[in-house]
Design a protein around this motif. Structure first.
Motif, PDB file in Angstrom:
ATOM      1  N   ASP A 191     -42.585  10.257  -6.230  1.00  0.00           N
ATOM      2  CA  ASP A 191     -43.321   9.914  -5.016  1.00  0.00           C
ATOM      3  C   ASP A 191     -43.434  11.151  -4.132  1.00  0.00           C
ATOM      4  O   ASP A 191     -42.550  11.456  -3.344  1.00  0.00           O
ATOM      5  CB  ASP A 191     -42.596   8.787  -4.274  1.00  0.00           C
ATOM      6  N   THR A 192     -44.543  11.866  -4.266  1.00  0.00           N
ATOM      7  CA  THR A 192     -44.699  13.121  -3.523  1.00  0.00           C
ATOM      8  C   THR A 192     -44.908  12.885  -2.028  1.00  0.00           C
ATOM      9  O   THR A 192     -44.723  13.807  -1.231  1.00  0.00           O
ATOM     10  CB  THR A 192     -45.879  13.933  -4.071  1.00  0.00           C
ATOM     11  N   ALA A 193     -45.285  11.666  -1.653  1.00  0.00           N
ATOM     12  CA  ALA A 193     -45.431  11.369  -0.234  1.00  0.00           C
ATOM     13  C   ALA A 193     -44.070  11.307   0.456  1.00  0.00           C
ATOM     14  O   ALA A 193     -43.944  11.625   1.636  1.00  0.00           O
ATOM     15  CB  ALA A 193     -46.173  10.053  -0.042  1.00  0.00           C
ATOM     16  N   GLU A 194     -43.051  10.919  -0.292  1.00  0.00           N
ATOM     17  CA  GLU A 194     -41.702  10.803   0.253  1.00  0.00           C
ATOM     18  C   GLU A 194     -40.848  12.035  -0.016  1.00  0.00           C
ATOM     19  O   GLU A 194     -40.023  12.425   0.803  1.00  0.00           O
ATOM     20  CB  GLU A 194     -41.009   9.561  -0.323  1.00  0.00           C
ATOM     21  N   LEU A 195     -41.032  12.641  -1.179  1.00  0.00           N
ATOM     22  CA  LEU A 195     -40.208  13.792  -1.546  1.00  0.00           C
ATOM     23  C   LEU A 195     -40.591  15.028  -0.733  1.00  0.00           C
ATOM     24  O   LEU A 195     -41.780  15.321  -0.566  1.00  0.00           O
ATOM     25  CB  LEU A 195     -40.366  14.103  -3.034  1.00  0.00           C
ATOM     26  N   PRO A 196     -39.602  15.788  -0.252  1.00  0.00           N
ATOM     27  CA  PRO A 196     -39.885  17.043   0.457  1.00  0.00           C
ATOM     28  C   PRO A 196     -40.181  18.168  -0.536  1.00  0.00           C
ATOM     29  O   PRO A 196     -39.429  19.121  -0.687  1.00  0.00           O
ATOM     30  CB  PRO A 196     -38.589  17.297   1.242  1.00  0.00           C
ATOM     31  N   VAL A 197     -41.292  18.016  -1.231  1.00  0.00           N
ATOM     32  CA  VAL A 197     -41.720  18.964  -2.263  1.00  0.00           C
ATOM     33  C   VAL A 197     -43.065  19.539  -1.863  1.00  0.00           C
ATOM     34  O   VAL A 197     -43.963  18.800  -1.456  1.00  0.00           O
ATOM     35  CB  VAL A 197     -41.834  18.254  -3.633  1.00  0.00           C
ATOM     36  N   ASP A 198     -43.226  20.849  -1.988  1.00  0.00           N
ATOM     37  CA  ASP A 198     -44.480  21.495  -1.610  1.00  0.00           C
ATOM     38  C   ASP A 198     -45.432  21.656  -2.786  1.00  0.00           C
ATOM     39  O   ASP A 198     -46.648  21.555  -2.623  1.00  0.00           O
ATOM     40  CB  ASP A 198     -44.192  22.873  -0.999  1.00  0.00           C
ATOM     41  N   LEU A 199     -44.868  21.920  -3.970  1.00  0.00           N
ATOM     42  CA  LEU A 199     -45.679  22.104  -5.176  1.00  0.00           C
ATOM     43  C   LEU A 199     -44.974  21.439  -6.346  1.00  0.00           C
ATOM     44  O   LEU A 199     -43.733  21.485  -6.441  1.00  0.00           O
ATOM     45  CB  LEU A 199     -45.890  23.590  -5.485  1.00  0.00           C
ATOM     46  N   LEU A 200     -45.746  20.844  -7.260  1.00  0.00           N
ATOM     47  CA  LEU A 200     -45.143  20.138  -8.398  1.00  0.00           C
ATOM     48  C   LEU A 200     -46.053  20.259  -9.612  1.00  0.00           C
ATOM     49  O   LEU A 200     -47.260  19.999  -9.528  1.00  0.00           O
ATOM     50  CB  LEU A 200     -44.925  18.675  -8.015  1.00  0.00           C
ATOM     51  N   SER A 201     -45.473  20.675 -10.739  1.00  0.00           N
ATOM     52  CA  SER A 201     -46.234  20.892 -11.969  1.00  0.00           C
ATOM     53  C   SER A 201     -46.063  19.732 -12.939  1.00  0.00           C
ATOM     54  O   SER A 201     -44.982  19.142 -13.035  1.00  0.00           O
ATOM     55  CB  SER A 201     -45.767  22.181 -12.661  1.00  0.00           C
ATOM     56  N   MET A 202     -47.135  19.444 -13.699  1.00  0.00           N
ATOM     57  CA  MET A 202     -47.074  18.357 -14.679  1.00  0.00           C
ATOM     58  C   MET A 202     -47.975  18.669 -15.859  1.00  0.00           C
ATOM     59  O   MET A 202     -48.852  19.533 -15.778  1.00  0.00           O
ATOM     60  CB  MET A 202     -47.508  17.039 -14.034  1.00  0.00           C
ATOM     61  N   SER A 203     -47.748  17.962 -16.973  1.00  0.00           N
ATOM     62  CA  SER A 203     -48.522  18.200 -18.188  1.00  0.00           C
ATOM     63  C   SER A 203     -48.811  16.872 -18.874  1.00  0.00           C
ATOM     64  O   SER A 203     -47.916  16.041 -19.059  1.00  0.00           O
ATOM     65  CB  SER A 203     -47.746  19.120 -19.142  1.00  0.00           C
ATOM     66  N   ALA A 204     -50.057  16.653 -19.287  1.00  0.00           N
ATOM     67  CA  ALA A 204     -50.488  15.364 -19.835  1.00  0.00           C
ATOM     68  C   ALA A 204     -49.796  14.992 -21.135  1.00  0.00           C
ATOM     69  O   ALA A 204     -49.520  13.820 -21.390  1.00  0.00           O
ATOM     70  CB  ALA A 204     -52.004  15.375 -20.044  1.00  0.00           C
ATOM     71  N   HIS A 205     -49.514  15.982 -21.974  1.00  0.00           N
ATOM     72  CA  HIS A 205     -49.012  15.650 -23.308  1.00  0.00           C
ATOM     73  C   HIS A 205     -47.574  15.151 -23.307  1.00  0.00           C
ATOM     74  O   HIS A 205     -47.064  14.722 -24.342  1.00  0.00           O
ATOM     75  CB  HIS A 205     -49.167  16.837 -24.257  1.00  0.00           C
ATOM     76  N   LYS A 206     -46.929  15.161 -22.137  1.00  0.00           N
ATOM     77  CA  LYS A 206     -45.581  14.600 -22.039  1.00  0.00           C
ATOM     78  C   LYS A 206     -45.610  13.096 -21.761  1.00  0.00           C
ATOM     79  O   LYS A 206     -44.580  12.435 -21.844  1.00  0.00           O
ATOM     80  CB  LYS A 206     -44.785  15.305 -20.928  1.00  0.00           C
ATOM     81  N   PHE A 207     -46.786  12.551 -21.399  1.00  0.00           N
ATOM     82  CA  PHE A 207     -46.871  11.102 -21.155  1.00  0.00           C
ATOM     83  C   PHE A 207     -48.099  10.497 -21.830  1.00  0.00           C
ATOM     84  O   PHE A 207     -48.869   9.750 -21.250  1.00  0.00           O
ATOM     85  CB  PHE A 207     -46.812  10.774 -19.653  1.00  0.00           C
ATOM     86  N   TYR A 208     -48.294  10.862 -23.110  1.00  0.00           N
ATOM     87  CA  TYR A 208     -49.262  10.223 -24.002  1.00  0.00           C
ATOM     88  C   TYR A 208     -50.706  10.558 -23.669  1.00  0.00           C
ATOM     89  O   TYR A 208     -51.631   9.821 -23.988  1.00  0.00           O
ATOM     90  CB  TYR A 208     -49.032   8.697 -24.039  1.00  0.00           C
ATOM     91  N   GLY A 209     -50.882  11.718 -23.034  1.00  0.00           N
ATOM     92  CA  GLY A 209     -52.201  12.263 -22.814  1.00  0.00           C
ATOM     93  C   GLY A 209     -52.427  13.445 -23.744  1.00  0.00           C
ATOM     94  O   GLY A 209     -51.561  13.786 -24.564  1.00  0.00           O
ATOM     95  N   PRO A 210     -53.566  14.123 -23.629  1.00  0.00           N
ATOM     96  CA  PRO A 210     -53.878  15.241 -24.537  1.00  0.00           C
ATOM     97  C   PRO A 210     -53.141  16.518 -24.171  1.00  0.00           C
ATOM     98  O   PRO A 210     -52.724  16.715 -23.025  1.00  0.00           O
ATOM     99  CB  PRO A 210     -55.383  15.414 -24.343  1.00  0.00           C
ATOM    100  N   LYS A 211     -52.987  17.388 -25.134  1.00  0.00           N
ATOM    101  CA  LYS A 211     -52.456  18.727 -24.890  1.00  0.00           C
ATOM    102  C   LYS A 211     -53.541  19.579 -24.240  1.00  0.00           C
ATOM    103  O   LYS A 211     -54.729  19.288 -24.357  1.00  0.00           O
ATOM    104  CB  LYS A 211     -51.983  19.359 -26.195  1.00  0.00           C
ATOM    105  N   GLY A 212     -53.117  20.639 -23.571  1.00  0.00           N
ATOM    106  CA  GLY A 212     -54.078  21.573 -22.998  1.00  0.00           C
ATOM    107  C   GLY A 212     -54.608  21.200 -21.633  1.00  0.00           C
ATOM    108  O   GLY A 212     -55.577  21.805 -21.161  1.00  0.00           O
ATOM    109  N   VAL A 213     -53.960  20.222 -20.965  1.00  0.00           N
ATOM    110  CA  VAL A 213     -54.408  19.857 -19.633  1.00  0.00           C
ATOM    111  C   VAL A 213     -53.205  19.395 -18.813  1.00  0.00           C
ATOM    112  O   VAL A 213     -52.289  18.748 -19.320  1.00  0.00           O
ATOM    113  CB  VAL A 213     -55.496  18.760 -19.677  1.00  0.00           C
ATOM    114  N   GLY A 214     -53.217  19.765 -17.550  1.00  0.00           N
ATOM    115  CA  GLY A 214     -52.143  19.383 -16.643  1.00  0.00           C
ATOM    116  C   GLY A 214     -52.638  19.524 -15.221  1.00  0.00           C
ATOM    117  O   GLY A 214     -53.853  19.596 -14.969  1.00  0.00           O
ATOM    118  N   ALA A 215     -51.703  19.574 -14.283  1.00  0.00           N
ATOM    119  CA  ALA A 215     -52.103  19.675 -12.885  1.00  0.00           C
ATOM    120  C   ALA A 215     -50.984  20.281 -12.059  1.00  0.00           C
ATOM    121  O   ALA A 215     -49.807  20.218 -12.429  1.00  0.00           O
ATOM    122  CB  ALA A 215     -52.470  18.293 -12.329  1.00  0.00           C
TER     123      ALA A 215
END
Length: 394
Positions: A191-215
């Protein structure tokens, strides 16, 4: 040849069939194949609409504003953009950076690069449970510190850091906080609205999405100065240029929606499978679970088994697709730097195997895996000197 049982979900996940179907509809002439940046015709409009729907789906998974989501090619690029981007944009305000010894190579190698560019980096050691404590962060921060980067969930041992506590320290000290959440998003609530985090990385292929894309999530209210690392065209509000891959973004979007819908039930089921696996191993002596059991993502079981060589064990477990606790280099096989940081000996680090369970893992596969591990270990331990020499180390 029998196909091995897949128990390496921490490495990557298969694309969900529904996600693959949605992606295929964006590849051919009859689908949404246009360039999202083409604003003069319907092909581009439809592609842009699909991309923005996906941005909203990813934002919903993180409880974020869609305007806080910047598309990347995966968590590695997102980590580079966050760490290099913030460090270089804020260099005049300080050249000291903080991370941990147990981060993913995508983070560690980025910091090593910055050291060559004149930055000073503090690498924090985890406690015996594999966690980085907020107090250690607070003690490491200096007036010259501009960025702290700590992972949410460790990729090898699955240990969960207290991101809320670490973020609170960073916020109090006025230091930007980046989180590599590749192993967390889609597995635990973020929950980035609650967490005191400024930047957060993620990758689709870790949760059943395609490789080569993230955010990369960049909190709007933090007003983070960040220097672009890829130039040309000014896409993604100038932070990441390049033609957007509509099919991949549709894939990450739908995968994110499914992860959000399934999160609670799926996590409970996978946790039961992991505990079932560990319970089956209770009859086997001379093994240990690496890292905290209490603060751990559901699907991870990283274990060290005394009396056997890790590479030999991995080869003997050919009916299982799992990961070893060693990292191959060009000249030799070195023990995992993560396990070494946790205090394991070279022998135990070499004999470590990561079992990771996921959406398509069944009870039958778990039972088979545990039975196979026990049988293989007992067979390899038939060499008494090796077993006796290592028995006291567990």
């Amino acid at each position: 040849m029998q196909i091995p049982v897949y128990l390496d979900y921490a490495a990557t996940t298969p694309v969900d069939p529904s996600v693959a179907e949605a992606m295929c509809a964006c590849l051919t002439q009859n689908g949404i194949f246009g360039n999202p940046a083409s604003r003069s015709h319907i092909y581009g409009w439809k592609a842009e609409e699909a991309v923005e729907i996906a941005r909203g789906q990813v934002a919903d998974l993180l409880n974020a504003d869609p305007r806080e989501i910047v598309w990347t090619s995966g968590a590695t690029e997102a980590n580079n953009l966050a760490i290099k981007g913030v460090a270089t944009a804020n260099k005049a305000n300080g050249t000291h950076l903080i991370t941990s010894l147990t981060e993913h190579k995508a983070v560690l190698d980025t910091f090593k690069y910055l050291e060559g560019e004149g930055f000073t980096v503090t690498y924090l050691k985890p406690d015996a449970a594999g966690r980085i404590c907020a107090k250690a962060i607070e003690m490491a921060i200096t007036p010259e510190t501009s960025l702290v980067s700590i992972m949410a969930v460790n990729n090898e041992v699955g240990v969960i850091n207290d991101i809320a506590a670490i973020g609170a320290v960073c916020r109090r000290k006025g230091v930007y906080f980046h989180v590599d959440a590749a192993q967390a998003v889609g597995k635990v609530a973020v929950d980035t609205a609650e967490l005191p985090v400024d930047l957060l990385s993620m990758s689709a292929h870790k949760f059943y999405g395609p490789k080569g894309v993230g955010a990369l999530f960049i909190k709007r209210q933090s007003h983070v100065p960040i220097a672009a690392q890829i130039h040309g065209g000014g896409h993604e509000r100038g932070m990441r240029s390049g033609t957007l891959p509509t099919h991949q973004l549709v894939g990450i979007g739908l995968a994110a929606k499914m992860a959000s819908d399934l999160l609670v039930g799926e996590s409970a089921r996978i946790l039961a499978l992991r505990n079932r696996f560990l319970q089956h191993l209770e009859s086997l002596t001379g093994w240990q679970l690496n890292g905290s059991l209490e603060h751990r993502v559901a699907g991870n079981a990283n274990i060290s088994i005394a009396g056997v060589d890790g590479e030999t064990l991995l080869l003997a477990l050919r009916e299982l697709a799992v990961s070893t606790g060693s990292a191959c280099t060009s000249l030799s096989v070195e023990p995992s730097y993560v396990l070494k940081a946790l205090g394991l000996t070279d022998e135990l680090a070499h004999s470590s195997i990561r079992f990771s369970f996921g959406r398509y893992t069944t009870e039958e596969e778990v039972d088979f895996a545990a039975k196979t591990v026990a049988e293989v270990v007992l067979k390899l331990r038939k060499d008494p000197p090796l077993w006796q020499a290592n028995k006291a180390k567990v």
